[in-house]
Design a protein around this motif. Structure first.
Motif, PDB file in Angstrom:
ATOM      1  N   UNK A 111      -6.769  10.703  -2.918  1.00 38.53           N
ATOM      2  CA  UNK A 111      -7.399   9.579  -3.599  1.00 38.53           C
ATOM      3  C   UNK A 111      -7.099   9.511  -5.074  1.00 38.53           C
ATOM      4  N   UNK A 112      -6.827  10.675  -5.702  1.00 44.16           N
ATOM      5  CA  UNK A 112      -6.548  10.695  -7.133  1.00 44.16           C
ATOM      6  C   UNK A 112      -5.053  10.758  -7.434  1.00 44.16           C
ATOM      7  N   UNK A 113      -4.222  10.516  -6.447  1.00 42.07           N
ATOM      8  CA  UNK A 113      -2.770  10.565  -6.669  1.00 42.07           C
ATOM      9  C   UNK A 113      -2.360   9.465  -7.660  1.00 42.07           C
ATOM     10  N   UNK A 114      -1.472   9.768  -8.609  1.00 43.30           N
ATOM     11  CA  UNK A 114      -1.064   8.758  -9.601  1.00 43.30           C
ATOM     12  C   UNK A 114      -0.515   7.475  -8.979  1.00 43.30           C
ATOM     13  N   UNK A 115       0.137   7.582  -7.822  1.00 41.77           N
ATOM     14  CA  UNK A 115       0.696   6.387  -7.194  1.00 41.77           C
ATOM     15  C   UNK A 115      -0.398   5.406  -6.793  1.00 41.77           C
ATOM     16  N   UNK A 116      -1.592   5.923  -6.456  1.00 42.15           N
ATOM     17  CA  UNK A 116      -2.704   5.025  -6.126  1.00 42.15           C
ATOM     18  C   UNK A 116      -3.174   4.269  -7.367  1.00 42.15           C
ATOM     19  N   UNK A 117      -3.216   4.959  -8.490  1.00 40.15           N
ATOM     20  CA  UNK A 117      -3.560   4.300  -9.751  1.00 40.15           C
ATOM     21  C   UNK A 117      -2.466   3.296 -10.102  1.00 40.15           C
ATOM     22  N   UNK A 118      -1.233   3.675  -9.859  1.00 41.01           N
ATOM     23  CA  UNK A 118      -0.114   2.790 -10.131  1.00 41.01           C
ATOM     24  C   UNK A 118      -0.121   1.545  -9.271  1.00 41.01           C
ATOM     25  N   UNK A 119      -0.633   1.671  -8.058  1.00 45.56           N
ATOM     26  CA  UNK A 119      -0.712   0.495  -7.188  1.00 45.56           C
ATOM     27  C   UNK A 119      -1.607  -0.569  -7.805  1.00 45.56           C
ATOM     28  N   UNK A 120      -2.732  -0.162  -8.375  1.00 48.44           N
ATOM     29  CA  UNK A 120      -3.619  -1.125  -9.015  1.00 48.44           C
ATOM     30  C   UNK A 120      -2.960  -1.723 -10.257  1.00 48.44           C
ATOM     31  N   UNK A 121      -2.244  -0.889 -11.016  1.00 54.03           N
ATOM     32  CA  UNK A 121      -1.528  -1.399 -12.191  1.00 54.03           C
ATOM     33  C   UNK A 121      -0.471  -2.410 -11.765  1.00 54.03           C
ATOM     34  N   UNK A 122       0.177  -2.140 -10.648  1.00 55.46           N
ATOM     35  CA  UNK A 122       1.190  -3.077 -10.146  1.00 55.46           C
ATOM     36  C   UNK A 122       0.549  -4.414  -9.779  1.00 55.46           C
ATOM     37  N   UNK A 123      -0.557  -4.379  -9.061  1.00 56.04           N
ATOM     38  CA  UNK A 123      -1.221  -5.616  -8.627  1.00 56.04           C
ATOM     39  C   UNK A 123      -1.626  -6.450  -9.841  1.00 56.04           C
ATOM     40  N   UNK A 165       0.816  -1.218   0.000  1.00 56.41           N
ATOM     41  CA  UNK A 165       0.000   0.000   0.000  1.00 56.41           C
ATOM     42  C   UNK A 165       0.846   1.262   0.000  1.00 56.41           C
ATOM     43  N   UNK A 166       0.335   2.274  -0.682  1.00 53.19           N
ATOM     44  CA  UNK A 166       0.973   3.592  -0.670  1.00 53.19           C
ATOM     45  C   UNK A 166       0.686   4.274   0.662  1.00 53.19           C
ATOM     46  N   UNK A 167       1.359   5.379   0.887  1.00 50.23           N
ATOM     47  CA  UNK A 167       1.144   6.160   2.108  1.00 50.23           C
ATOM     48  C   UNK A 167      -0.324   6.548   2.214  1.00 50.23           C
ATOM     49  N   UNK A 168      -0.922   6.303   3.379  1.00 47.08           N
ATOM     50  CA  UNK A 168      -2.353   6.532   3.574  1.00 47.08           C
ATOM     51  C   UNK A 168      -2.762   7.984   3.364  1.00 47.08           C
ATOM     52  N   UNK A 169      -1.841   8.925   3.575  1.00 45.36           N
ATOM     53  CA  UNK A 169      -2.174  10.344   3.455  1.00 45.36           C
ATOM     54  C   UNK A 169      -2.239  10.831   2.011  1.00 45.36           C
ATOM     55  N   UNK A 170      -1.852   9.998   1.031  1.00 46.69           N
ATOM     56  CA  UNK A 170      -1.902  10.436  -0.368  1.00 46.69           C
ATOM     57  C   UNK A 170      -3.345  10.703  -0.789  1.00 46.69           C
TER      58      UNK A 170
END
Length: 275
Positions: free
Chosen positions: A180-192, A173-178
């Motif tokens: 909701x629309x931060x690119x890293x959150x989208x990237x996390x799903x792409x990674x999974x 998981x990315x840092x919880x404070x990011x």
């Protein structure tokens, strides 16, 4: 019998040389399990020939004797909130959302379990010494539901119900404070979807086909940005090694936006390494 253009002769030769051996498929739910033999699956009344116009594994059109994945899973239904993990002989492990595994609405993508028959074994996969057997998850109308190529698991041995990746491996998981629309959150799903079937990250993941992508170092720490993008698109254009398994991701498999987000995620996770 499966027929694949341009490789049918190869399959016939392989069958003449040795023939496939009977295999067993396991379905696991916690401590419970059910098993199915090749002959048992082929004899099912819901088994039928399925045409696949663009087969991911063989890279051509194909036709398989297969059964609906949802019908097979009904023999041991999943617990609520679970994900389907498809485990291959080499340890590859895709995490397929349960709603896709069970999807059977008209016009939508539908998953099938293709079965390698004992009397007419499938040919070797392109560039490999083994076939897609004994079992292979194939999809009808994958474009209708945006099914990624990573969900076409071949050489399957086990189907198991597991917690979602986020709850199973908190270290992904990315840092919880990011935001909701931060690119890293989208990237996390792409990674999974794209990377987790082969790699761990911070030790999280069930496959070790490839190395951990954050321990001891993150790719963003030893690749120049342009080289990393090129590596993800076409690994052999950057470096080569004898047992190279890393596939490249075409824009159709991973859009430029998704690629940007995936690299953003990796860069973010480099700061969250336990090392």
């Amino acid at each position: 019998m499966m027929r694949i253009r341009a490789v049918t002769l190869v399959g016939s030769l392989l069958g003449a040389i040795g023939g496939a051996s009977a295999a067993t498929l396991l379905i696991e739910r916690d401590e419970e399990r059910v098993s199915f033999e090749t002959s048992e699956l082929l004899a099912r009344p819901d088994a039928r020939q399925i045409p696949i116009p663009s087969d991911v594994g063989y890279g051509t059109s194909a036709s398989y004797r297969a059964i609906p994945l949802s019908a097979l899973l009904s023999h041991l239904p999943p617990s609520p909130g679970r994900t389907l993990e498809t485990v291959a002989r080499d340890g590859y492990a895709a995490q397929i959302p349960m709603e896709l595994a069970y999807q059977d609405a008209p016009g939508a993508a539908r998953a099938w379990l293709a079965i390698d028959p004992d009397d007419a074994p499938w040919p070797a996969l392109p560039g490999k010494q083994a076939s897609a057997g004994p079992f292979y998850i194939v999809w009808e109308r994958p474009e209708a539901s945006g099914i990624p190529t990573k969900y076409w698991t071949y050489q399957v041995t086990t189907l198991r119900y597991v917690p979602s990746p986020a709850s199973r491996w908190p270290g992904l998981a990315v840092e919880a404070s990011l935001p909701g629309d931060h690119p890293a959150r989208i990237g996390q799903q792409a990674y999974v979807t794209q990377c987790l079937p082969c790699h761990t990250l911070n030790g999280g993941g069930s496959s070790t086909v490839g190395p951990d992508l954050n321990i001891p170092m993150n790719p963003t720490q030893y690749f120049q940005p342009a080289a990393l993008r090129r590596y993800l698109r076409e690994p052999a254009s950057v470096r080569r090694w004898p047992d190279q398994k890393m596939p490249g991701f075409t824009p159709r498999q991973l859009s430029e936006t998704e690629l940007d987000a995936l690299i953003e995620y990796l860069a973010h996770m480099a700061k969250r390494s336990p090392d």
